[in-house]
Design a protein around this motif. Sequence first.
Motif, short mmCIF file in Angstrom:
data_model
loop_
_atom_site.label_atom_id
_atom_site.label_comp_id
_atom_site.label_asym_id
_atom_site.label_seq_id
_atom_site.Cartn_x
_atom_site.Cartn_y
_atom_site.Cartn_z
N VAL A 199 0.95 -1.21 0.04
CA VAL A 199 0.08 -0.08 -0.10
C VAL A 199 0.90 1.28 -0.01
O VAL A 199 1.59 1.46 1.06
N ASP A 200 0.57 1.97 -1.22
CA ASP A 200 1.59 3.30 -0.98
C ASP A 200 0.72 4.47 -1.04
O ASP A 200 -0.01 4.63 -1.58
N ILE A 201 1.06 5.37 0.01
CA ILE A 201 0.20 6.63 0.10
C ILE A 201 1.11 7.78 -0.34
O ILE A 201 2.04 8.18 -0.06
N GLY A 202 0.64 8.17 -1.72
CA GLY A 202 1.36 9.00 -2.37
C GLY A 202 0.83 10.56 -2.29
O GLY A 202 -0.09 10.67 -1.33
N THR A 203 1.17 11.66 -3.23
CA THR A 203 0.95 12.59 -3.04
C THR A 203 -0.43 12.87 -3.33
O THR A 203 -1.16 13.83 -2.63
N THR A 204 -1.07 12.08 -4.32
CA THR A 204 -2.45 12.52 -5.00
C THR A 204 -3.22 11.18 -4.83
O THR A 204 -4.32 11.40 -5.11
N SER A 205 -2.65 10.16 -4.24
CA SER A 205 -3.82 8.80 -4.20
C SER A 205 -2.97 8.04 -3.24
O SER A 205 -1.74 7.89 -3.04
N VAL A 206 -3.85 7.01 -2.91
CA VAL A 206 -3.37 5.73 -2.18
C VAL A 206 -3.59 4.55 -3.27
O VAL A 206 -4.41 4.36 -3.88
N LYS A 207 -2.47 3.77 -3.43
CA LYS A 207 -2.28 2.92 -4.58
C LYS A 207 -2.11 1.72 -3.77
O LYS A 207 -1.14 1.31 -2.99
N ALA A 208 -3.03 0.34 -4.20
CA ALA A 208 -2.57 -0.76 -3.44
C ALA A 208 -2.77 -1.87 -4.36
O ALA A 208 -3.36 -2.04 -5.45
N LEU A 209 -1.36 -2.70 -4.26
CA LEU A 209 -1.44 -3.57 -5.24
C LEU A 209 -1.16 -5.16 -4.58
O LEU A 209 -0.72 -5.17 -3.54
N ALA A 210 -1.87 -6.19 -5.14
CA ALA A 210 -1.89 -7.50 -4.60
C ALA A 210 -0.88 -7.96 -5.66
O ALA A 210 -1.09 -8.22 -6.81
N ALA A 270 2.26 -4.45 3.82
CA ALA A 270 3.23 -3.42 4.03
C ALA A 270 3.02 -2.17 3.45
O ALA A 270 2.33 -1.97 2.23
N VAL A 271 3.09 -1.20 4.21
CA VAL A 271 2.72 0.25 3.73
C VAL A 271 4.34 1.09 3.52
O VAL A 271 5.28 0.64 4.26
N ALA A 272 4.07 1.98 2.41
CA ALA A 272 4.95 2.92 1.84
C ALA A 272 4.57 4.28 1.95
O ALA A 272 3.39 4.32 1.58
N SER A 273 5.35 5.24 2.18
CA SER A 273 5.06 6.47 1.92
C SER A 273 5.98 7.44 2.00
O SER A 273 7.14 7.01 2.09
N MET A 274 5.92 8.82 1.77
CA MET A 274 6.92 9.73 1.62
C MET A 274 7.55 10.08 3.13
O MET A 274 6.86 9.83 4.39
N GLY A 282 5.77 0.28 8.42
CA GLY A 282 5.73 1.09 7.19
C GLY A 282 6.98 1.86 6.76
O GLY A 282 8.04 2.14 7.46
N SER A 283 7.28 1.75 5.66
CA SER A 283 8.57 2.03 4.85
C SER A 283 8.64 3.19 4.04
O SER A 283 7.79 3.82 3.68
N ILE A 284 9.82 3.45 3.46
CA ILE A 284 10.04 4.74 2.30
C ILE A 284 9.62 4.29 1.12
O ILE A 284 10.11 3.39 0.66
N ASP A 285 8.96 5.34 0.52
CA ASP A 285 8.01 4.92 -0.97
C ASP A 285 9.39 4.80 -1.93
O ASP A 285 9.51 4.07 -2.68
N ALA A 286 10.40 5.75 -1.82
CA ALA A 286 11.39 5.72 -2.87
C ALA A 286 12.39 4.49 -2.62
O ALA A 286 12.82 3.93 -3.87
N MET A 287 12.53 3.95 -1.58
CA MET A 287 13.28 2.78 -1.31
C MET A 287 12.68 1.40 -1.70
O MET A 287 13.16 0.70 -2.52
N CYS A 288 11.36 1.48 -1.39
CA CYS A 288 10.67 0.40 -2.18
C CYS A 288 10.54 0.34 -3.56
O CYS A 288 10.68 -0.55 -4.06
N ASP A 289 10.49 1.64 -4.13
CA ASP A 289 10.63 1.53 -5.53
C ASP A 289 11.75 1.19 -6.21
O ASP A 289 11.68 0.38 -7.35
N GLN A 290 12.77 1.40 -5.55
CA GLN A 290 14.23 0.99 -5.80
C GLN A 290 14.18 -0.45 -5.82
O GLN A 290 15.09 -0.96 -6.69
N VAL A 291 13.86 -0.95 -4.79
CA VAL A 291 14.05 -2.61 -4.70
C VAL A 291 13.69 -3.20 -5.82
O VAL A 291 14.10 -4.44 -6.26
N VAL A 292 12.50 -2.90 -6.41
CA VAL A 292 11.99 -3.74 -7.64
C VAL A 292 12.33 -3.02 -9.02
O VAL A 292 11.53 -3.50 -10.04
N ALA A 293 12.95 -1.80 -9.07
CA ALA A 293 13.22 -1.36 -10.39
C ALA A 293 14.47 -2.01 -11.26
O ALA A 293 14.22 -1.69 -12.30
N GLY A 294 15.04 -2.95 -10.86
CA GLY A 294 16.01 -3.50 -11.45
C GLY A 294 17.44 -2.58 -11.82
O GLY A 294 18.05 -2.95 -12.89
#
Length: 475
Positions: free
Chosen positions: A12-23, A83-87, A230-242
Motif C-alpha cells: 500500500v503506497d500513500i502518495g501525494t495525490t492517491s493511495v495505491k494498493a497492489l496484490a 506493508a505500507v510505504a509513503s513519503m 511502514g517504509s519509505i516509498d522511494a526505497m521500495c520503488d528502488q527495490v523492484v526497479a532492476g
Amino acid sequence: MSNSRGPITVGVDIGTTSVKALAVDEDGEVVARSRVAHKILASEPDQLRHDARRAWRAGPQKAYAELSAELAASGNADIAGVAVASMVPSLTAVNRRGVPTLPGLLYGDFEGRPAPPPRHGDGADDGADDGADDGPGMPDAEGFLRWAHALAPDATGYWPCQAVATYALTGVPAIDTGVTASMGALHAGGQWNAELLGAIGVTSTQLPQVVPMCAAGGTLPGSDTVFTGGSIDAMCDQVVAGAGEPGDVHVIFGATLIVWVVADEWLQVPGLISYPHTTPDRFLIGGPSNAGALFVDWARTLLRGASLPGPARERLEPRIGIPDRVPVWLPYLRGERTPFNDHTLRSNLYGLDIASGAEALERAAFEASGFVIRRIVDSAGVTPKRIIASGGGSRVTAWMAAVADATDLPVDTLAVPDGAARGAAYLARMAAGLETSLNDSSRWASIGRRVDPDPIWVAATESRYRRFCELGTGA
C-alpha cells in the motif's frame, strides 16, 4: 486471478495525490489493484499537507478493503503479508483511536524548516539571508514535531504517515528503521532520543513502534496476515526497479522527481545525497527535485490547446512542434531541492516568442525534468548508460521522449510503474518469511518499453540544456 502463483502479498503506497494498493504473487505479477484519490493542501508555495484523516487513514483502509474484496471474489482470499510505504518525512498528531487531529505535514512544508543560523559578529544583520537550507537532505522532522506538539499538546501520539496507515490496517503504529533514518536527531543510536523529546515536551510512548526493516511486526487482527513497519516509498520503488548496474539511472516520475545514479563506489558531491544501494557493492547518488508531476501537471493546466493527459494524449506523436523553437522552463514552483536546496526559488520561462504555443510550452515543461536529471547525472560523475523510469509519469510517452532527448539516453519504462506499492509487497514477503534477501527482488524487474532519443531533437536540446545550466537558479 486464478493463474497467480504462490502466496499473495499486498503493498500500500500513500502518495501525494492517491493511495495505491497492489496484490502481488511470488513472480511479481499484479493480481489485483486499487486506487483511492485524495488532494494535497498547498494554498501557499511553502505549504504541502494532506487531510491526514482522509489520505493517511481512510484512504489506506478503503484501498485495502477493495483489494481484499476483489481477491476474495476471485478465490484468492488469503493474504500472506502487507506493508505500507509513503513519503518522508511527514507528521501529524493523533488521538487515542489513532485518528489524526491535525493536517498531515509533508516534506517541504515550511513548518519543517530549521530556524536560520545566527548571524556572524555581534548579532547585527551583516548579510542577506539567501533563503537556502543548510544542505541537501530531508526537511527537519524535529520542526514537524515541535509544530504538532504546540498545536496539540495533549495528543496521544505524534506519528508519520506510515504509522497512521499501518495502525489503520493493523492496530499497531509501526514504522521501519528506514523511516527513522529520515527523522534526524529525533531517533539516534537505535532508539528515540529521550533528551530531545523531553525538551520538546514529548515522550517516546507518543512516537511509533519501530520494527527492523523487512521484519514482522505482528499479524492483522483475526488473521494470519503478517505486517511489517511502514517504509519509505522511494526505497521500495528502488527495490523492484532492476537498477543495479553502474551507470543505471533510476528516475521516479511521481509528484516529486527522484533521481538515483547507481555507482560501484561511494561518492559524495556537494548538493547531492549519497545512500547505500540495497545490492551489495553498489551505491546511489542523486536526490529529489520539485520538477516532477506537481510541476508538470501544473504547467499543463495552463496550456489551452494542449491535449489532456491520458489516452487522448498518447494517441498523438510523442514529439510535436519544431525542435529549435522550444523555450527553457525553470521548474521551481516551490523552490528546488537537489542540488540547490533553496525553498525561495520560483519558476521562470526563457525564450518565448509570439509564435510559441501550447505544444512548445508542454515540451518545455517535459524538458525541464530532463534537464534536472541530466544536471544531477553530470554532477555525480558517473558515466550513464540508461534511465530506468517508474512512477505514474513514466506512462506519458511525450514526457519520456523529452527526457530521452534532453539526456541523450534511452529510457526504459517499467512494466509496472507503481514501484512503491510493488516494492512494499516484496517487503511484506520478507516479513512473512517468503523471501530471505532484498537482492532476490531483481527477478520482479520488468521493462515495459524503451523510448530512444531522437537525434534531431537531441541536437536541438543541447543548446537549451547549456542555457538551463547558465541560468542556474534564475534568481
